[in-house]
Write an enzyme that holds these catalytic residues in place. Sequence first.
Site, PDB file in Angstrom:
ATOM      1  CD  GLN A   1      -4.261   9.190   7.795  1.00  0.00           C
ATOM      2  OE1 GLN A   1      -4.156   9.269   8.944  1.00  0.00           O
ATOM      3  NE2 GLN A   1      -3.572   8.826   6.888  1.00  0.00           N
TER       4      GLN A   1
ATOM      5  CB  SER B   1      -3.295  -2.511   7.628  1.00  0.00           C
ATOM      6  OG  SER B   1      -3.327  -2.054   8.999  1.00  0.00           O
TER       7      SER B   1
ATOM      8  N   GLY C   1       0.752  -1.267  -0.083  1.00  0.00           N
ATOM      9  CA  GLY C   1      -0.071   0.023   0.181  1.00  0.00           C
ATOM     10  C   GLY C   1       0.867   1.206  -0.025  1.00  0.00           C
ATOM     11  CG  HIS C   2       3.212   2.182   3.585  1.00  0.00           C
ATOM     12  ND1 HIS C   2       3.341   1.037   4.114  1.00  0.00           N
ATOM     13  CD2 HIS C   2       2.622   3.092   4.148  1.00  0.00           C
ATOM     14  CE1 HIS C   2       2.639   1.143   5.384  1.00  0.00           C
ATOM     15  NE2 HIS C   2       2.188   2.493   5.434  1.00  0.00           N
TER      16      HIS C   2
ATOM     17  CB  VAL D   1      -2.727  -1.840  -2.206  1.00  0.00           C
ATOM     18  CG1 VAL D   1      -2.040  -3.291  -2.659  1.00  0.00           C
ATOM     19  CG2 VAL D   1      -2.155  -0.562  -3.136  1.00  0.00           C
TER      20      VAL D   1
ATOM     21  CE  LYS E   1      -6.580  -0.287   6.209  1.00  0.00           C
ATOM     22  NZ  LYS E   1      -6.080   0.575   7.194  1.00  0.00           N
TER      23      LYS E   1
HETATM   24  P1  AMP Z   1       0.401   4.265   7.778  1.00  0.00           P
HETATM   25  O1  AMP Z   1       1.851   4.091   7.688  1.00  0.00           O
HETATM   26  O2  AMP Z   1      -0.537   3.054   8.255  1.00  0.00           O
HETATM   27  O3  AMP Z   1       0.204   5.598   8.838  1.00  0.00           O
HETATM   28  O4  AMP Z   1      -0.091   4.661   6.465  1.00  0.00           O
HETATM   29  C1  AMP Z   1       0.527   5.834   5.473  1.00  0.00           C
HETATM   30  C2  AMP Z   1      -0.034   6.015   4.404  1.00  0.00           C
HETATM   31  O5  AMP Z   1      -0.270   4.870   3.532  1.00  0.00           O
HETATM   32  C3  AMP Z   1      -1.637   6.504   4.695  1.00  0.00           C
HETATM   33  O6  AMP Z   1      -1.803   7.466   3.845  1.00  0.00           O
HETATM   34  C4  AMP Z   1      -2.397   5.445   4.609  1.00  0.00           C
HETATM   35  O7  AMP Z   1      -3.607   5.499   4.278  1.00  0.00           O
HETATM   36  C5  AMP Z   1      -1.686   4.656   3.500  1.00  0.00           C
HETATM   37  N1  AMP Z   1      -2.121   3.418   3.259  1.00  0.00           N
HETATM   38  C6  AMP Z   1      -2.048   2.358   4.509  1.00  0.00           C
HETATM   39  N2  AMP Z   1      -2.479   1.138   3.762  1.00  0.00           N
HETATM   40  C7  AMP Z   1      -2.780   1.185   2.504  1.00  0.00           C
HETATM   41  C8  AMP Z   1      -3.343   0.384   1.532  1.00  0.00           C
HETATM   42  N3  AMP Z   1      -3.789  -0.935   1.807  1.00  0.00           N
HETATM   43  N4  AMP Z   1      -3.491   0.881   0.360  1.00  0.00           N
HETATM   44  C9  AMP Z   1      -3.163   2.187   0.301  1.00  0.00           C
HETATM   45  N5  AMP Z   1      -2.796   2.922   1.011  1.00  0.00           N
HETATM   46  C10 AMP Z   1      -2.529   2.706   2.083  1.00  0.00           C
END
Ligand code: AMP
Length: 281
Positions: A151, A183, A34-35, A174, A147
Amino acid sequence: MTRVLRTRAELRAALASAARPVGLVPTMGWLHDGHRSLLRRARAENATTVVTIFVNPRQFDDEGDYTRYPRDTAADLAVCEAEGADIVWLPDPDEVYPPGFDTTVSVGAVARPLEGAARAGHFDGVATVVAILFALVGAERAYFGQKDAQQVMVIRRMAADLALPTEVVACPTVREPDGLALSSRNVHLNEQERAAAPVLGRALAAAAEAYAAGEREAPVLRALMEEVLALEPLAQVEYVSVADALTLVELDRVTGAALLSLAVIFGTTRLIDNRLIGGED
Ligand code: AMP
Protein backbone atom coordinates in the site's frame (compact mmCIF):
# COMPACT_ATOMS: atom_id res chain seq x y z
CA MET A 1 -9.31 19.89 21.85
CA THR A 2 -10.05 17.55 18.97
CA ARG A 3 -12.54 18.91 16.44
CA VAL A 4 -14.77 16.28 14.83
CA LEU A 5 -15.91 17.26 11.34
CA ARG A 6 -18.20 15.48 8.91
CA THR A 7 -18.43 17.38 5.63
CA ARG A 8 -15.90 18.40 2.99
CA ALA A 9 -16.88 22.05 3.57
CA GLU A 10 -16.22 21.85 7.33
CA LEU A 11 -12.87 20.21 6.73
CA ARG A 12 -11.81 22.85 4.18
CA ALA A 13 -12.91 25.67 6.49
CA ALA A 14 -10.98 24.24 9.45
CA LEU A 15 -7.86 23.74 7.36
CA ALA A 16 -7.92 27.27 5.97
CA SER A 17 -6.79 28.62 9.34
CA ALA A 18 -4.79 25.58 10.55
CA ALA A 19 -1.18 25.99 11.65
CA ARG A 20 1.30 24.54 9.13
CA PRO A 21 2.73 22.05 8.51
CA VAL A 22 -0.23 19.67 8.51
CA GLY A 23 0.21 15.91 9.03
CA LEU A 24 -2.49 13.53 7.76
CA VAL A 25 -3.20 10.04 9.15
CA PRO A 26 -5.77 8.15 7.03
CA THR A 27 -7.45 5.24 8.83
CA MET A 28 -10.48 2.98 8.67
CA GLY A 29 -11.04 3.26 12.43
CA TRP A 30 -11.03 0.58 15.16
CA LEU A 31 -7.89 2.37 16.21
CA HIS A 32 -5.11 0.40 17.92
CA ASP A 33 -1.51 1.02 18.94
CA GLY A 34 -0.37 0.81 15.29
CA HIS A 35 -2.59 3.77 14.43
CA ARG A 36 -1.47 5.53 17.61
CA SER A 37 2.15 5.28 16.52
CA LEU A 38 1.25 7.03 13.24
CA LEU A 39 -0.64 9.72 15.12
CA ARG A 40 2.26 10.33 17.51
CA ARG A 41 4.71 10.63 14.65
CA ALA A 42 2.40 13.02 12.79
CA ARG A 43 1.98 15.09 15.91
CA ALA A 44 5.71 15.21 16.60
CA GLU A 45 6.52 16.40 13.06
CA ASN A 46 3.64 18.79 12.32
CA ALA A 47 1.80 21.76 13.83
CA THR A 48 -1.63 20.32 13.00
CA THR A 49 -2.62 16.65 12.93
CA VAL A 50 -5.62 15.48 10.89
CA VAL A 51 -6.97 11.94 11.31
CA THR A 52 -9.52 10.57 8.87
CA ILE A 53 -11.76 7.68 9.88
CA PHE A 54 -13.56 6.15 6.92
CA VAL A 55 -14.24 2.51 6.13
CA ASN A 56 -13.78 2.86 2.38
CA PRO A 57 -16.27 0.64 0.54
CA ARG A 58 -14.29 0.89 -2.72
CA GLN A 59 -11.28 -0.97 -1.36
CA PHE A 60 -13.23 -4.09 -0.33
CA ASP A 61 -13.65 -6.79 -2.95
CA ASP A 62 -16.11 -8.61 -0.71
CA GLU A 63 -19.34 -7.03 0.54
CA GLY A 64 -19.39 -9.26 3.65
CA ASP A 65 -15.86 -8.21 4.56
CA TYR A 66 -16.96 -4.54 4.33
CA THR A 67 -20.09 -5.09 6.39
CA ARG A 68 -18.33 -6.94 9.17
CA TYR A 69 -15.30 -4.62 9.33
CA PRO A 70 -15.19 -3.54 13.01
CA ARG A 71 -16.45 -0.05 13.85
CA ASP A 72 -16.47 1.88 17.15
CA THR A 73 -16.59 5.62 16.63
CA ALA A 74 -16.75 6.56 20.32
CA ALA A 75 -13.64 4.54 21.16
CA ASP A 76 -11.82 5.91 18.08
CA LEU A 77 -12.59 9.51 19.04
CA ALA A 78 -11.30 8.83 22.56
CA VAL A 79 -8.01 7.59 21.05
CA CYS A 80 -7.74 10.66 18.80
CA GLU A 81 -8.40 12.92 21.77
CA ALA A 82 -5.87 11.10 23.96
CA GLU A 83 -3.22 11.36 21.24
CA GLY A 84 -3.87 15.07 20.76
CA ALA A 85 -5.22 14.98 17.19
CA ASP A 86 -6.42 18.44 16.18
CA ILE A 87 -8.99 17.43 13.58
CA VAL A 88 -10.85 14.18 12.97
CA TRP A 89 -12.71 13.86 9.68
CA LEU A 90 -15.52 11.33 9.95
CA PRO A 91 -17.37 11.50 6.65
CA ASP A 92 -20.37 9.58 5.35
CA PRO A 93 -19.67 7.70 2.10
CA ASP A 94 -21.64 10.36 0.15
CA GLU A 95 -19.30 13.04 1.42
CA VAL A 96 -16.25 11.17 0.10
CA TYR A 97 -18.00 10.05 -3.10
CA PRO A 98 -20.67 12.66 -3.85
CA PRO A 99 -23.47 11.82 -6.30
CA GLY A 100 -22.06 11.59 -9.81
CA PHE A 101 -18.58 10.60 -8.60
CA ASP A 102 -17.02 8.70 -11.49
CA THR A 103 -13.22 8.67 -11.29
CA THR A 104 -10.85 5.84 -10.43
CA VAL A 105 -7.16 6.23 -9.72
CA SER A 106 -5.43 3.10 -10.91
CA VAL A 107 -1.74 2.50 -10.23
CA GLY A 108 0.17 0.15 -12.55
CA ALA A 109 2.74 -2.59 -12.04
CA VAL A 110 3.43 -2.19 -8.34
CA ALA A 111 -0.30 -2.58 -7.56
CA ARG A 112 -0.70 -5.81 -9.53
CA PRO A 113 0.98 -8.66 -7.59
CA LEU A 114 0.40 -9.85 -4.01
CA GLU A 115 -2.54 -7.95 -2.48
CA GLY A 116 -3.49 -6.60 -5.90
CA ALA A 117 -3.73 -10.12 -7.32
CA ALA A 118 -5.51 -11.52 -4.27
CA ARG A 119 -8.05 -8.68 -3.90
CA ALA A 120 -9.52 -7.46 -7.20
CA GLY A 121 -9.90 -3.68 -7.28
CA HIS A 122 -8.43 -3.22 -3.81
CA PHE A 123 -5.65 -0.82 -4.76
CA ASP A 124 -7.88 1.15 -7.14
CA GLY A 125 -10.08 1.78 -4.12
CA VAL A 126 -7.12 2.69 -1.91
CA ALA A 127 -5.48 4.99 -4.48
CA THR A 128 -8.77 6.73 -5.26
CA VAL A 129 -9.66 7.46 -1.64
CA VAL A 130 -6.11 8.54 -0.75
CA ALA A 131 -6.01 10.89 -3.76
CA ILE A 132 -9.26 12.48 -2.51
CA LEU A 133 -7.88 12.79 1.03
CA PHE A 134 -4.62 14.30 -0.21
CA ALA A 135 -6.58 16.84 -2.29
CA LEU A 136 -8.99 17.73 0.52
CA VAL A 137 -6.45 18.01 3.31
CA GLY A 138 -3.47 19.37 1.37
CA ALA A 139 -1.15 18.08 4.08
CA GLU A 140 2.60 18.53 3.94
CA ARG A 141 2.99 14.91 5.09
CA ALA A 142 0.85 11.78 5.30
CA TYR A 143 1.63 8.78 7.52
CA PHE A 144 1.15 5.12 6.59
CA GLY A 145 2.14 1.82 8.21
CA GLN A 146 4.83 -0.45 6.80
CA LYS A 147 2.48 -3.27 7.89
CA ASP A 148 0.78 -2.62 4.55
CA ALA A 149 4.06 -2.38 2.64
CA GLN A 150 2.57 -2.67 -0.85
CA GLN A 151 0.00 0.00 0.00
CA VAL A 152 2.83 2.41 0.85
CA MET A 153 4.48 1.63 -2.50
CA VAL A 154 1.23 2.15 -4.41
CA ILE A 155 0.58 5.48 -2.69
CA ARG A 156 4.15 6.68 -3.24
CA ARG A 157 3.86 5.83 -6.95
CA MET A 158 0.55 7.65 -7.22
CA ALA A 159 1.77 10.74 -5.36
CA ALA A 160 4.89 10.96 -7.52
CA ASP A 161 3.07 10.35 -10.82
CA LEU A 162 0.23 12.79 -10.11
CA ALA A 163 2.62 15.41 -8.66
CA LEU A 164 0.70 15.46 -5.39
CA PRO A 165 2.62 17.69 -2.98
CA THR A 166 2.07 15.53 0.13
CA GLU A 167 5.15 13.63 1.34
CA VAL A 168 4.42 9.95 2.07
CA VAL A 169 5.99 8.80 5.35
CA ALA A 170 6.19 5.06 6.16
CA CYS A 171 6.17 4.04 9.86
CA PRO A 172 7.37 0.74 11.40
CA THR A 173 4.92 -2.09 12.12
CA VAL A 174 3.71 -2.22 15.72
CA ARG A 175 3.40 -5.76 17.08
CA GLU A 176 1.94 -7.63 20.04
CA PRO A 177 4.53 -9.08 22.44
CA ASP A 178 4.21 -12.46 20.66
CA GLY A 179 5.04 -10.87 17.30
CA LEU A 180 1.54 -10.63 15.81
CA ALA A 181 1.22 -7.39 13.85
CA LEU A 182 -1.59 -5.25 15.24
CA SER A 183 -4.57 -5.14 12.89
CA SER A 184 -8.21 -4.16 13.24
CA ARG A 185 -9.02 -7.60 11.83
CA ASN A 186 -7.37 -9.39 14.79
CA VAL A 187 -10.61 -8.84 16.72
CA HIS A 188 -12.26 -11.47 14.50
CA LEU A 189 -9.81 -14.22 15.54
CA ASN A 190 -11.20 -16.76 17.99
CA GLU A 191 -9.01 -17.98 20.85
CA GLN A 192 -7.40 -20.83 18.90
CA GLU A 193 -6.83 -18.67 15.83
CA ARG A 194 -5.32 -15.89 17.94
CA ALA A 195 -2.94 -18.42 19.49
CA ALA A 196 -1.99 -19.64 16.01
CA ALA A 197 -1.59 -16.23 14.35
CA PRO A 198 1.98 -15.44 15.53
CA VAL A 199 3.09 -18.11 13.03
CA LEU A 200 3.21 -15.28 10.43
CA GLY A 201 5.94 -13.49 12.37
CA ARG A 202 7.78 -16.78 12.94
CA ALA A 203 7.71 -17.63 9.24
CA LEU A 204 9.13 -14.21 8.33
CA ALA A 205 11.75 -14.54 11.07
CA ALA A 206 12.84 -17.96 9.77
CA ALA A 207 13.45 -16.54 6.29
CA ALA A 208 15.15 -13.41 7.66
CA GLU A 209 17.46 -15.55 9.82
CA ALA A 210 18.35 -17.76 6.88
CA TYR A 211 19.10 -14.65 4.83
CA ALA A 212 21.29 -13.31 7.65
CA ALA A 213 23.12 -16.66 7.71
CA GLY A 214 23.92 -16.28 4.00
CA GLU A 215 21.00 -17.88 2.14
CA ARG A 216 20.30 -15.95 -1.07
CA GLU A 217 18.11 -18.36 -3.07
CA ALA A 218 14.56 -16.98 -3.03
CA PRO A 219 12.90 -20.39 -3.55
CA VAL A 220 14.69 -21.65 -0.43
CA LEU A 221 13.47 -18.64 1.56
CA ARG A 222 9.89 -19.16 0.31
CA ALA A 223 10.07 -22.86 1.19
CA LEU A 224 11.29 -22.00 4.69
CA MET A 225 8.30 -19.72 5.27
CA GLU A 226 5.95 -22.37 3.89
CA GLU A 227 7.47 -25.01 6.19
CA VAL A 228 6.93 -22.89 9.28
CA LEU A 229 3.35 -22.06 8.23
CA ALA A 230 2.64 -25.76 7.51
CA LEU A 231 3.32 -26.54 11.18
CA GLU A 232 0.20 -24.56 12.09
CA PRO A 233 -2.93 -26.52 11.06
CA LEU A 234 -5.24 -23.48 11.36
CA ALA A 235 -3.15 -21.46 8.90
CA GLN A 236 -4.39 -21.52 5.32
CA VAL A 237 -1.67 -19.95 3.19
CA GLU A 238 -2.76 -17.60 0.40
CA TYR A 239 0.66 -16.46 -0.76
CA VAL A 240 4.29 -16.40 0.32
CA SER A 241 6.55 -13.97 -1.51
CA VAL A 242 10.17 -12.91 -1.79
CA ALA A 243 10.10 -9.89 -4.08
CA ASP A 244 12.27 -6.97 -5.12
CA ALA A 245 11.61 -4.26 -2.52
CA LEU A 246 11.24 -1.53 -5.19
CA THR A 247 9.27 -3.30 -7.92
CA LEU A 248 7.66 -6.26 -6.09
CA VAL A 249 8.79 -8.56 -8.92
CA GLU A 250 9.33 -12.08 -7.53
CA LEU A 251 13.03 -12.90 -7.18
CA ASP A 252 15.14 -15.93 -8.00
CA ARG A 253 18.06 -14.65 -5.95
CA VAL A 254 18.20 -11.92 -3.32
CA THR A 255 20.91 -9.46 -4.37
CA GLY A 256 19.57 -6.21 -2.87
CA ALA A 257 16.65 -5.05 -0.76
CA ALA A 258 13.84 -7.61 -0.79
CA LEU A 259 10.38 -7.74 0.76
CA LEU A 260 9.33 -10.98 2.43
CA SER A 261 5.54 -11.00 2.60
CA LEU A 262 2.67 -13.35 3.20
CA ALA A 263 -1.09 -13.59 3.42
CA VAL A 264 -2.66 -16.29 5.59
CA ILE A 265 -6.28 -17.07 6.37
CA PHE A 266 -7.41 -18.25 9.82
CA GLY A 267 -11.05 -19.33 9.64
CA THR A 268 -12.71 -16.28 8.09
CA THR A 269 -9.96 -13.81 8.92
CA ARG A 270 -7.26 -12.90 6.44
CA LEU A 271 -3.98 -11.60 7.89
CA ILE A 272 -0.94 -10.12 6.12
CA ASP A 273 2.56 -9.34 7.32
CA ASN A 274 5.94 -8.53 5.83
CA ARG A 275 9.57 -7.90 6.59
CA LEU A 276 12.37 -6.22 4.66
CA ILE A 277 15.71 -7.95 4.18
CA GLY A 278 18.89 -6.78 2.47
CA GLY A 279 19.31 -3.12 1.62
CA GLU A 280 20.04 -0.73 4.43
CA ASP A 281 18.07 -2.07 7.38
P1 AMP B 1 -6.28 0.79 8.51
O1 AMP B 1 -7.14 1.48 9.51
O2 AMP B 1 -6.15 -0.67 8.73
O3 AMP B 1 -6.61 1.16 7.08
O4 AMP B 1 -4.82 1.35 8.76
C1 AMP B 1 -4.57 2.74 8.75
C2 AMP B 1 -3.08 2.95 8.73
O5 AMP B 1 -2.50 2.34 9.88
C3 AMP B 1 -2.43 2.29 7.50
O6 AMP B 1 -1.42 3.16 7.00
C4 AMP B 1 -1.84 1.05 8.08
O7 AMP B 1 -0.71 0.57 7.38
C5 AMP B 1 -1.45 1.50 9.47
N1 AMP B 1 -1.32 0.35 10.37
C6 AMP B 1 -2.19 -0.67 10.53
N2 AMP B 1 -1.69 -1.59 11.38
C7 AMP B 1 -0.47 -1.14 11.76
C8 AMP B 1 0.54 -1.64 12.62
N3 AMP B 1 0.41 -2.80 13.27
N4 AMP B 1 1.68 -0.92 12.76
C9 AMP B 1 1.83 0.25 12.11
N5 AMP B 1 0.91 0.79 11.29
C10 AMP B 1 -0.23 0.10 11.11
